[in-house]
Design a protein around this motif. Structure first.
Motif, PDB file in Angstrom:
ATOM      1  N   ILE A   1      -4.633   8.787  -0.297  1.00  0.00           N
ATOM      2  CA  ILE A   1      -4.730   8.383   1.110  1.00  0.00           C
ATOM      3  C   ILE A   1      -4.125   6.996   1.297  1.00  0.00           C
ATOM      4  N   ASP A   2      -3.096   6.933   2.122  1.00  0.00           N
ATOM      5  CA  ASP A   2      -2.520   5.644   2.502  1.00  0.00           C
ATOM      6  C   ASP A   2      -3.191   5.209   3.805  1.00  0.00           C
ATOM      7  N   THR A   3      -3.592   3.954   3.856  1.00  0.00           N
ATOM      8  CA  THR A   3      -4.386   3.488   4.999  1.00  0.00           C
ATOM      9  C   THR A   3      -3.640   2.420   5.808  1.00  0.00           C
TER      10      THR A   3
ATOM     11  N   LEU B   1      -2.657   7.848   6.887  1.00  0.00           N
ATOM     12  CA  LEU B   1      -3.531   7.508   8.022  1.00  0.00           C
ATOM     13  C   LEU B   1      -2.996   6.338   8.843  1.00  0.00           C
ATOM     14  N   ASP B   2      -1.771   5.926   8.561  1.00  0.00           N
ATOM     15  CA  ASP B   2      -1.194   4.781   9.270  1.00  0.00           C
ATOM     16  C   ASP B   2      -0.127   5.254  10.254  1.00  0.00           C
ATOM     17  N   PRO B   3      -0.385   5.081  11.577  1.00  0.00           N
ATOM     18  CA  PRO B   3       0.600   5.552  12.554  1.00  0.00           C
ATOM     19  C   PRO B   3       1.959   4.846  12.465  1.00  0.00           C
TER      20      PRO B   3
ATOM     21  N   LYS C   1       0.825  -1.216   0.000  1.00  0.00           N
ATOM     22  CA  LYS C   1       0.000   0.000   0.000  1.00  0.00           C
ATOM     23  C   LYS C   1       0.862   1.270   0.000  1.00  0.00           C
ATOM     24  N   SER C   2       1.773   1.358   0.975  1.00  0.00           N
ATOM     25  CA  SER C   2       2.561   2.594   1.105  1.00  0.00           C
ATOM     26  C   SER C   2       3.504   2.768  -0.090  1.00  0.00           C
ATOM     27  N   THR C   3       4.076   1.674  -0.548  1.00  0.00           N
ATOM     28  CA  THR C   3       4.980   1.733  -1.710  1.00  0.00           C
ATOM     29  C   THR C   3       4.242   2.310  -2.913  1.00  0.00           C
TER      30      THR C   3
ATOM     31  N   SER D   1       3.548   5.135   9.988  1.00  0.00           N
ATOM     32  CA  SER D   1       4.104   6.290   9.268  1.00  0.00           C
ATOM     33  C   SER D   1       5.207   5.986   8.254  1.00  0.00           C
ATOM     34  N   ASN D   2       5.098   4.870   7.575  1.00  0.00           N
ATOM     35  CA  ASN D   2       6.092   4.540   6.541  1.00  0.00           C
ATOM     36  C   ASN D   2       6.094   5.561   5.407  1.00  0.00           C
ATOM     37  N   ALA D   3       4.917   5.898   4.927  1.00  0.00           N
ATOM     38  CA  ALA D   3       4.841   6.837   3.799  1.00  0.00           C
ATOM     39  C   ALA D   3       5.326   8.226   4.224  1.00  0.00           C
TER      40      ALA D   3
END
Ligand SMILES: Nc1ncnc2c1ncn2[C@@H]1O[C@H](COP(=O)(O)OP(=O)(O)OP(=O)(O)O)[C@@H](O)[C@H]1O
Ligand SMILES: [Mg+2]
Length: 249
Positions: free
Chosen positions: A114-116, A38-40, A15-17, A42-44
């Motif tokens: 939006i990254d989830t 939106l992902d704690p 997803k983040s990639t 926080s990779n993105a």
């Protein structure tokens, strides 16, 4: 502004990639891109750290926010912070606040990506309710295949119940191991089972240069190595098709 949500409750599917590469891709196509992490985990946010701006992503749920416009095409990141962990229970007010903040941002951005997080909860639901398009990266290993029907049920359920404007762009097989007969069989099985209605017409192969590019915080197509350029070409071919499907280029 078009809102694209990258979603799959399964972890580690890309997803983040894909989300950060989509942001780079559209910025290169002269779009003003708002990126919401939106992902704690926080990779993105880490990958796009050079583009972090105000406000942070958690604020979109909490209060009316004004996102400062970009002076030129590019990316502004609403960063993931630990405060996102507090947004768990599905609460109509939070979800409406999020949606209304995004609608306000649409005056100054061409698109939002939006990254989830890999969990189903308020943040995921808010993203799907505010979204115009959703894209679901999937893995081709056996366990991942088992979860696909649940994933589709969630997305179709949100569309039917809360957001008729949501367009499902499709399941995108990511990290395809092109030399693995098992993965190729799984892919064929998916085509038979889900057909063109749910399966996107394109795959992203497993390429080590993608990880290298993320470590350098750069799109894979910008690395000078031949292998990276080839991986970038493969990814951009998929994105060109996505953009055409959304009528964005
Ligand atoms: N096509 C690919 N080729 C090689 N490596 C990849 C590819 N796609 C993703 N990866 C790698 O796989 C790992 C997981 O990817 P990523 O973090 O994007 O998944 P995710 O779905 O966002 O995970 P999470 O659910 O934990 O947020 C990362 O190390 C990433 O570099
Ligand atoms: Mg992620």
């Amino acid at each position: 502004m078009k809102v694209i949500v990258v979603n799959n409750e399964k972890g580690g599917v890309g997803k983040s990639t894909i989300a950060v590469h989509l942001a780079w891709y559209f910025a290169e196509h002269r779009k003003r891109v708002l990126f919401l992490d939106l992902d704690p985990q926080s990779n993105a946010t880490t990958t796009l750290s050079a583009q972090i701006g105000e406000p942070e992503a958690a604020a979109f749920f909490a209060r009316p926010v004004a996102v400062p416009p970009l002076s030129a095409p590019g990316i502004r990141v609403a960063a993931a912070t630990p405060a996102l962990r507090g947004i768990l229970t599905v609460d109509r007010k939070l979800i409406q606040q999020f949606r209304s903040n995004l609608m306000d941002a649409s005056r100054v951005f061409d698109m939002a990506i939006i990254d989830t997080p890999p969990t189903f909860g308020a943040r995921n639901l808010a993203a799907l309710i505010a979204g115009h398009f959703v894209l679901a990266p999937i893995d081709l290993d056996d366990y991942a295949i088992d979860g696909i029907e649940t994933l589709l049920k969630h997305i179709v359920g949100v569309k039917e119940k809360y957001n008729p404007d949501l367009t499902f762009l499709g399941l995108i097989p990511n990290r395809l191991q092109t030399t693995s007969p098992r993965q190729r069989d799984n892919l064929k099985g998916l085509v038979r089972k889900f057909g063109t209605k749910y399966l996107f017409n394109g795959v992203i192969p497993q390429r080590s240069s993608i990880g290298e590019a993320l470590a350098e915080k750069k799109p894979v197509w910008s690395l000078p190595k031949t292998a990276a350029r080839e991986a970038g070409r493969e990814m951009r071919t998929v994105f060109d098709k996505l953009a055409a499907k959304m009528e964005l280029t």
